[in-house]
Design a protein around this motif. Structure first.
Motif, PDB file in Angstrom:
ATOM      1  N   PRO A 171       0.834  -1.213   0.000  1.00 19.82           N
ATOM      2  CA  PRO A 171       0.000   0.000   0.000  1.00 19.82           C
ATOM      3  C   PRO A 171       0.867   1.261   0.000  1.00 19.82           C
ATOM      4  O   PRO A 171       1.814   1.382   0.775  1.00 19.82           O
ATOM      5  CB  PRO A 171      -0.797  -0.122   1.301  1.00 19.82           C
ATOM      6  CG  PRO A 171      -0.795  -1.587   1.615  1.00 19.82           C
ATOM      7  CD  PRO A 171       0.516  -2.100   1.138  1.00 19.82           C
ATOM      8  N   GLY A 172       0.558   2.177  -0.923  1.00 17.17           N
ATOM      9  CA  GLY A 172       1.272   3.441  -1.016  1.00 17.17           C
ATOM     10  C   GLY A 172       2.585   3.383  -1.769  1.00 17.17           C
ATOM     11  O   GLY A 172       3.214   4.424  -1.992  1.00 17.17           O
ATOM     12  N   GLU A 173       3.020   2.200  -2.184  1.00 14.34           N
ATOM     13  CA  GLU A 173       4.304   2.084  -2.864  1.00 14.34           C
ATOM     14  C   GLU A 173       4.204   2.434  -4.345  1.00 14.34           C
ATOM     15  O   GLU A 173       3.153   2.310  -4.969  1.00 14.34           O
ATOM     16  CB  GLU A 173       4.859   0.666  -2.717  1.00 14.34           C
ATOM     17  CG  GLU A 173       5.324   0.335  -1.319  1.00 14.34           C
ATOM     18  CD  GLU A 173       5.987  -1.029  -1.235  1.00 14.34           C
ATOM     19  OE1 GLU A 173       6.613  -1.306  -0.196  1.00 14.34           O
ATOM     20  OE2 GLU A 173       5.889  -1.812  -2.216  1.00 14.34           O
ATOM     21  N   ARG A 174       5.362   2.860  -4.888  1.00 13.92           N
ATOM     22  CA  ARG A 174       5.502   3.121  -6.325  1.00 13.92           C
ATOM     23  C   ARG A 174       6.690   2.320  -6.831  1.00 13.92           C
ATOM     24  O   ARG A 174       7.669   2.121  -6.118  1.00 13.92           O
ATOM     25  CB  ARG A 174       5.753   4.598  -6.600  1.00 13.92           C
ATOM     26  CG  ARG A 174       4.678   5.533  -6.112  1.00 13.92           C
ATOM     27  CD  ARG A 174       5.057   6.960  -6.435  1.00 13.92           C
ATOM     28  NE  ARG A 174       4.098   7.931  -5.922  1.00 13.92           N
ATOM     29  CZ  ARG A 174       4.185   9.230  -6.109  1.00 13.92           C
ATOM     30  NH1 ARG A 174       5.229   9.726  -6.783  1.00 13.92           N
ATOM     31  NH2 ARG A 174       3.276  10.048  -5.632  1.00 13.92           N
ATOM     32  N   THR A 193      -6.844  -5.510  -7.856  1.00 17.06           N
ATOM     33  CA  THR A 193      -7.814  -4.440  -8.119  1.00 17.06           C
ATOM     34  C   THR A 193      -8.495  -4.595  -9.469  1.00 17.06           C
ATOM     35  O   THR A 193      -9.412  -3.840  -9.791  1.00 17.06           O
ATOM     36  CB  THR A 193      -7.113  -3.068  -8.094  1.00 17.06           C
ATOM     37  OG1 THR A 193      -6.132  -3.023  -9.139  1.00 17.06           O
ATOM     38  CG2 THR A 193      -6.449  -2.816  -6.752  1.00 17.06           C
ATOM     39  N   ILE A 215      -2.239   3.663 -12.175  1.00 19.39           N
ATOM     40  CA  ILE A 215      -2.500   3.819 -10.747  1.00 19.39           C
ATOM     41  C   ILE A 215      -3.552   2.805 -10.331  1.00 19.39           C
ATOM     42  O   ILE A 215      -4.583   2.646 -10.988  1.00 19.39           O
ATOM     43  CB  ILE A 215      -2.974   5.243 -10.425  1.00 19.39           C
ATOM     44  CG1 ILE A 215      -1.880   6.255 -10.765  1.00 19.39           C
ATOM     45  CG2 ILE A 215      -3.385   5.376  -8.966  1.00 19.39           C
ATOM     46  CD1 ILE A 215      -2.310   7.696 -10.609  1.00 19.39           C
ATOM     47  N   ALA A 217      -6.248   2.022  -7.771  1.00 18.11           N
ATOM     48  CA  ALA A 217      -7.076   2.612  -6.712  1.00 18.11           C
ATOM     49  C   ALA A 217      -8.494   2.086  -6.845  1.00 18.11           C
ATOM     50  O   ALA A 217      -8.951   1.279  -6.042  1.00 18.11           O
ATOM     51  CB  ALA A 217      -7.043   4.131  -6.796  1.00 18.11           C
ATOM     52  N   GLU A 238       1.641   2.873  -9.388  1.00 20.75           N
ATOM     53  CA  GLU A 238       1.450   3.445  -8.065  1.00 20.75           C
ATOM     54  C   GLU A 238       0.267   2.771  -7.403  1.00 20.75           C
ATOM     55  O   GLU A 238      -0.826   2.689  -7.986  1.00 20.75           O
ATOM     56  CB  GLU A 238       1.216   4.953  -8.147  1.00 20.75           C
ATOM     57  CG  GLU A 238       1.062   5.593  -6.771  1.00 20.75           C
ATOM     58  CD  GLU A 238       0.898   7.100  -6.840  1.00 20.75           C
ATOM     59  OE1 GLU A 238       0.762   7.724  -5.767  1.00 20.75           O
ATOM     60  OE2 GLU A 238       0.899   7.655  -7.966  1.00 20.75           O
ATOM     61  N   ASN A 239       0.478   2.287  -6.183  1.00 20.35           N
ATOM     62  CA  ASN A 239      -0.558   1.547  -5.476  1.00 20.35           C
ATOM     63  C   ASN A 239      -1.262   2.452  -4.463  1.00 20.35           C
ATOM     64  O   ASN A 239      -0.726   2.755  -3.406  1.00 20.35           O
ATOM     65  CB  ASN A 239       0.049   0.333  -4.773  1.00 20.35           C
ATOM     66  CG  ASN A 239      -1.004  -0.491  -4.043  1.00 20.35           C
ATOM     67  OD1 ASN A 239      -2.197  -0.287  -4.229  1.00 20.35           O
ATOM     68  ND2 ASN A 239      -0.555  -1.420  -3.226  1.00 20.35           N
ATOM     69  N   LYS A 240      -2.473   2.868  -4.797  1.00 21.41           N
ATOM     70  CA  LYS A 240      -3.311   3.631  -3.879  1.00 21.41           C
ATOM     71  C   LYS A 240      -4.486   2.797  -3.380  1.00 21.41           C
ATOM     72  O   LYS A 240      -5.477   3.332  -2.873  1.00 21.41           O
ATOM     73  CB  LYS A 240      -3.837   4.891  -4.570  1.00 21.41           C
ATOM     74  CG  LYS A 240      -2.758   5.911  -4.908  1.00 21.41           C
ATOM     75  CD  LYS A 240      -3.390   7.168  -5.500  1.00 21.41           C
ATOM     76  CE  LYS A 240      -2.333   8.239  -5.791  1.00 21.41           C
ATOM     77  NZ  LYS A 240      -2.952   9.471  -6.352  1.00 21.41           N
ATOM     78  N   GLY A 242      -4.660   0.563  -0.929  1.00 27.93           N
ATOM     79  CA  GLY A 242      -4.779   0.265   0.489  1.00 27.93           C
ATOM     80  C   GLY A 242      -4.461  -1.169   0.843  1.00 27.93           C
ATOM     81  O   GLY A 242      -4.628  -1.581   1.995  1.00 27.93           O
TER      82      GLY A 242
END
Length: 473
Positions: A171-174, A193, A215, A217, A238-240, A242
């Motif tokens: 989570p939150g990583e790029r 996802t 991304i 999300a 980019e992991n948004k 969670g």
């Protein structure tokens, strides 16, 4: 675990013993993945057991807490699970989008909603209870694809052959992957996802490095198709979301299609809703009164006792009541034996549903045999049963706090029964067109004749078949 032992004892007492023992043995010794999203039909075949007995055992096991039951919406293209829910009432959207196939799908109960069973974590913890611990290949096998996917044993090698690169993002990583893209069509895809972006690499190769980004999300987001020349490319992720994601670059081609399209039979929602054990144990709360689920094909059987009013007059209320009660018991037993379920009784009439037409016809013949046995025991012909069958599309609905079916198919089945008499089972052409019914007719030597008849309240005439048993030699 003492509590688990008591639950297994209860299952042994209520389910078919060999099926209950097979479930207990699997929980004790089967590998983790064999206890996640169990396909009861595959389980029955592997154990050499009757499908209905195994389905009944899993339903009972779920009811007492040994297993958890899940309803999964499937994509017809790739076989992926688009949504999973603990109850059918939670599947409440008109369409479910598959970003991998770029298609929207209506959750028809007999084709795109499966029912699976996973061992309860209090009974045994398996890897799938913590899906973020699974490798990409195992995540695809145990979480992304449904129980009807016919996957190779060596799933790691199979997934490796259809992916150019893959990574894991918390989570939150790029992160990014850099590679030289050959000619072809590729899918930047995260199975967690279900986010996708298609890359169409064609034309002359370039040495210019291109940068793309995706991304994670919103679930099931499709970012369209990017046309570009073969050559160096950098894809930034980019992991948004969670939670952990598993982005990779998949090769769209024959090998991926073969991996995604191989199918096994699976337990459909329609079949479970037409299972007597399920209806008995889950009488209400299956879905909401406002929900309407489409079923593309369901076989419906109606029965009615001929001359039941005269029966009460002839033998008296008490004797007639006992006869009618015996008749209901035999009909319910015949329906359950053939994997169907009684939807409701209306006076002396019964409405039952079956997942296939041959099961309905077998049940009808069991009913006729049962009426003959009861009559022979009394030395008379007090019970005379009219039976009508029809197959077609309908809606699964909630009426008066009871799961029911609605539509013209139901109306026609009732009208066919209206025309019946105790000498023959009446069935429509859709029933007779079933290859399994044709085989059954041949095996049992049933005699059939047909007539074009008008049904009350139905504008078009119907081809109605009279099915009679072979005359005794």
């Amino acid at each position: 675990m003492a509590d688990a032992s008591a639950l297994w004892d209860l299952l042994q007492q209520t389910a078919e013993p060999s099926a209950a023992e097979a479930l207990k043995s699997a929980v004790a010794s089967a590998p983790d993945r064999a206890l996640n999203r169990v396909n009861p039909l595959v389980f029955a075949a592997a154990a050499g057991l009757d499908e209905e007995a195994v389905i009944g055992a899993f339903v009972r096991a779920a009811r007492i807490g040994l297993f958890d039951m899940a309803w999964n919406v499937l994509c017809p293209g790739c076989g992926g699970v688009l949504e999973t829910a603990g109850a059918l009432k939670s599947i409440n959207r008109h369409e479910y989008f598959c970003s991998f196939c770029v298609s929207a799908n209506e959750p028809t109960l007999d084709q795109l909603v499966e029912v699976t069973f996973t061992v309860n974590p209090r009974i045994r913890r398996v890897a799938a209870h913590e899906p973020d611990s699974l490798s990409l290949a195992e995540y695809m096998r145990q979480v992304f694809w449904g129980s009807g996917a016919d996957l190779p044993e060596d799933i790691e090698s199979a997934v490796g052959r259809v992916t150019l690169d893959q990574m894991e993002l918390g989570p939150g990583e790029r992160a990014s992957m850099s590679l030289t893209l050959p000619k072809g069509v590729f899918i930047a895809f995260d199975p967690v996802t279900h986010a996708t972006m298609f890359l169409d690499a064609s034309g002359d190769e370039t040495q210019e490095r291109r940068t793309l980004s995706l991304i994670f999300a919103e679930s099931h987001a499709h970012s369209g198709t990017v046309a570009l020349a073969p050559g160096p490319v950098r894809i930034a992720f980019e992991n948004k979301a969670g939670r952990r994601t598993l982005p990779g670059l998949w090769v769209h081609g024959d090998e991926l299609n073969a991996l995604s399209e191989a199918r096994l039979p699976f337990l459909t929602a329609t079949r479970l809703l037409s299972n007597q054990t399920f209806r008995d144990l889950y009488r209400d709360g299956t879905f909401d009164p406002e929900q309407r689920f489409k079923i593309t094909s369901l076989t419906i059987l109606f029965t009615d006792l001929r001359g039941s009013t005269a029966l009460y007059d002839r033998v008296g209320d008490l004797a007639a009541f006992d006869l009618v009660r015996s008749h209901f018991g035999e009909l319910i037993a015949a329906v359950a034996t053939e994997g169907g379920a009684v939807v409701k009784t209306i006076g002396d009439a019964v409405m039952a549903t079956f997942p296939t037409a041959d099961r309905a016809l077998r049940a009808a013949m069991r009913m006729r045999d049962a009426m003959r046995r009861i009559n022979a025991g009394r030395g008379g012909e007090d019970l005379a049963l009219n039976i009508g069958l029809h197959e077609g599309p309908c809606l699964a609905v909630m009426l008066d706090d009871r799961q029911d079916y609605f539509g013209q198919t139901v109306n026609i089945a009732a009208r066919v029964q209206d025309l019946a008499d105790p000498t023959a089972v009446l069935a429509t052409k859709p029933v007779m067109d079933s290859a399994e019914v044709e085989r059954l007719l041949g095996e049992q030597g049933y005699r059939t004749t047909s007539r074009l008849l008008n049904l009350r309240g139905v504008s078009e005439a119907f081809q109605i078949y009279e099915i009679r048993e072979r005359a005794a030699a």
